[in-house]
Design an enzyme around this catalytic site. Structure first.
Site, short mmCIF file in Angstrom:
data_model
loop_
_atom_site.label_atom_id
_atom_site.label_comp_id
_atom_site.label_asym_id
_atom_site.label_seq_id
_atom_site.Cartn_x
_atom_site.Cartn_y
_atom_site.Cartn_z
N ASN A 154 -32.69 -1.52 -11.55
CA ASN A 154 -31.82 -1.04 -10.47
C ASN A 154 -32.44 0.25 -9.93
O ASN A 154 -32.31 1.30 -10.53
CB ASN A 154 -30.42 -0.79 -11.02
CG ASN A 154 -29.51 -0.13 -10.00
OD1 ASN A 154 -29.82 -0.10 -8.81
ND2 ASN A 154 -28.39 0.42 -10.46
N TRP A 155 -33.10 0.13 -8.80
CA TRP A 155 -33.80 1.31 -8.24
C TRP A 155 -32.85 2.29 -7.56
O TRP A 155 -33.27 3.38 -7.18
CB TRP A 155 -34.85 0.84 -7.24
CG TRP A 155 -36.12 0.36 -7.88
CD1 TRP A 155 -36.35 0.20 -9.22
CD2 TRP A 155 -37.34 0.01 -7.21
NE1 TRP A 155 -37.64 -0.25 -9.42
CE2 TRP A 155 -38.26 -0.38 -8.21
CE3 TRP A 155 -37.73 -0.05 -5.88
CZ2 TRP A 155 -39.56 -0.80 -7.90
CZ3 TRP A 155 -39.02 -0.46 -5.58
CH2 TRP A 155 -39.93 -0.82 -6.58
N LYS A 156 -31.63 1.90 -7.32
CA LYS A 156 -30.68 2.75 -6.58
C LYS A 156 -31.34 3.19 -5.27
O LYS A 156 -32.10 2.42 -4.70
CB LYS A 156 -30.24 3.94 -7.45
CG LYS A 156 -29.80 3.48 -8.84
CD LYS A 156 -29.13 4.53 -9.65
CE LYS A 156 -28.73 3.96 -11.00
NZ LYS A 156 -27.97 4.88 -11.82
N HIS A 166 -21.15 -1.63 -9.11
CA HIS A 166 -21.77 -0.55 -9.89
C HIS A 166 -20.83 0.66 -9.88
O HIS A 166 -20.15 0.92 -8.89
CB HIS A 166 -23.13 -0.19 -9.28
CG HIS A 166 -23.92 0.73 -10.16
ND1 HIS A 166 -23.66 2.09 -10.23
CD2 HIS A 166 -24.92 0.49 -11.04
CE1 HIS A 166 -24.49 2.64 -11.11
NE2 HIS A 166 -25.26 1.69 -11.62
N GLU A 174 -21.35 3.68 -9.47
CA GLU A 174 -21.58 4.61 -8.35
C GLU A 174 -20.89 4.12 -7.08
O GLU A 174 -20.40 4.92 -6.28
CB GLU A 174 -23.09 4.80 -8.13
CG GLU A 174 -23.69 5.64 -9.25
CD GLU A 174 -25.15 5.35 -9.56
OE1 GLU A 174 -25.83 4.68 -8.76
OE2 GLU A 174 -25.61 5.78 -10.64
N GLU A 196 -21.88 -0.83 -18.62
CA GLU A 196 -22.55 0.45 -18.39
C GLU A 196 -21.54 1.59 -18.58
O GLU A 196 -20.82 1.94 -17.63
CB GLU A 196 -23.13 0.52 -16.97
CG GLU A 196 -24.16 -0.55 -16.67
CD GLU A 196 -25.07 -0.15 -15.52
OE1 GLU A 196 -26.28 -0.12 -15.73
OE2 GLU A 196 -24.56 0.16 -14.43
N GLY A 254 -27.75 7.65 -16.35
CA GLY A 254 -28.56 8.75 -15.81
C GLY A 254 -28.43 10.04 -16.59
O GLY A 254 -28.84 11.10 -16.12
N SER A 310 -29.12 4.70 -19.48
CA SER A 310 -30.25 5.38 -20.13
C SER A 310 -31.04 4.46 -21.07
O SER A 310 -31.46 4.89 -22.15
CB SER A 310 -29.77 6.63 -20.87
OG SER A 310 -29.20 7.54 -19.93
N GLY A 355 -31.94 1.78 -14.85
CA GLY A 355 -32.04 2.62 -13.66
C GLY A 355 -33.31 3.47 -13.69
O GLY A 355 -34.39 3.01 -13.35
N GLY A 356 -33.17 4.73 -14.15
CA GLY A 356 -34.27 5.70 -14.12
C GLY A 356 -35.59 5.16 -14.67
O GLY A 356 -36.65 5.34 -14.06
P1 PGA Z 1 -29.89 4.64 -15.90
O1 PGA Z 1 -29.04 3.82 -14.83
O2 PGA Z 1 -30.78 3.65 -16.64
O3 PGA Z 1 -30.69 5.62 -15.10
O4 PGA Z 1 -28.92 5.29 -16.83
C1 PGA Z 1 -28.51 2.54 -15.13
C2 PGA Z 1 -27.66 2.05 -13.99
O5 PGA Z 1 -26.95 2.85 -13.37
O6 PGA Z 1 -27.67 0.85 -13.66
#
Ligand code: PGA
Length: 262
Positions: free
Chosen positions: A33-35, A116, A118, A188, A194, A226, A247-248
């Protein structure tokens, strides 16, 4: 005596077989997930690194870049699938700035991340909207990756399993079991996204087992929050963790590939 004995053996065999079958029919899935990161130049470099690498063929890999980089991946011959990070519940209409399921299919997507945290927190997405999007995605042959998870406060108050249950049931409202088998759930915990703070494998497994009791044996349940090259293996050892939403650590091909090749 004899037939009781035979029945007993048959029963034990079938329990073992079912356990073996169910544990091994959920193909692991690692999704990036590149956001809101990376332009098409970065996507091109990432694509080349992915193509140069040997991806294990016993697991599914999905890249969810920004909408504007989908074409980079769609034009290439890849061993992984393409996904989007959101979509509208309607397939067309006067919704300026929105993207529909049919557009995503047209752009080469076979997956879409929905709900998600966010989007729920910053764009006020509700459980009802997530459910409507899930239904539309399935109607258009897109596999939804439905995100759910509790906040730090909810965990501290001991409400994690209840919060997660409400979110899962709302997202899957009115779906048949066949449809539920086809969706992907991503657990999640918000406090792990993050932050560098991952749920322990045991904490994640506890929640995954409770999600499993709602969705059944066939639905894939991913962990997200994470996920890094150094914690993926332990997470994947848990019986109800079927993959990861990253994500990251998915922004660089090198770390994402290490996670894919756990
Ligand atoms: P993260 O993000 O791996 O940076 O914690 C995961 C996500 O929000 O899908």
């Amino acid at each position: 005596m004899r037939s009781l004995y035979t029945n007993g053996i048959t029963l034990i065999f079938s329990i073992f077989r079912n356990r073996f079958m169910t544990e091994h029919t959920r193909v692991p899935l690692i999704a990036a997930n590149w956001k809101m990161h990376h332009t098409s130049i970065d996507a091109e470099a990432f694509l080349q690194a992915m193509q140069a690498a040997q991806l294990p063929d016993d697991r599914d890999v999905v890249i969810c870049p920004s909408y504007t980089s989908l074409h980079i991946f769609n034009a290439a011959d890849t061993a992984f699938s393409l996904g989007a990070q959101n979509m509208h519940a309607e397939v067309e209409g006067a919704f300026t700035g929105e993207v529909s399921a049919t557009m995503l299919v047209d752009a080469g997507c076979s997956y879409v991340i929905l709900g998600h945290s966010e989007r729920r927190a910053q764009f006020n997405e509700t459980d009802e909207q997530v459910n409507a999007k899930v239904v539309t995605a399935l109607h258009n042959d897109l596999t939804p990756i439905i995100c759910i998870g509790e906040t730090q406060e909810q965990r501290a108050a001991g409400n994690t399993l209840e919060i997660v249950k409400v979110q899962v049931e709302a997202a899957l409202h009115d779906l048949t079991q066949d449809a539920i088998d086809d969706v992907v759930i991503a657990y999640e915990p918000l406090w792990a996204i993050g932050t560098g703070e991952t749920a322990t494998a045991e904490q994640a497994q506890e929640v995954h087992a409770s999600i499993r009791s709602i969705v059944g044996e066939k639905t894939r349940v991913l962990y997200g929050g994470s996920v890094k090259p150094d914690n993926i293996a332990e997470l994947m050892q848990q019986p109800d963790i079927d993959g990861a939403l990253v994500g990251g650590a998915s922004l660089e091909a090198e770390s994402f590939l290490q996670i894919v090749q756990y």
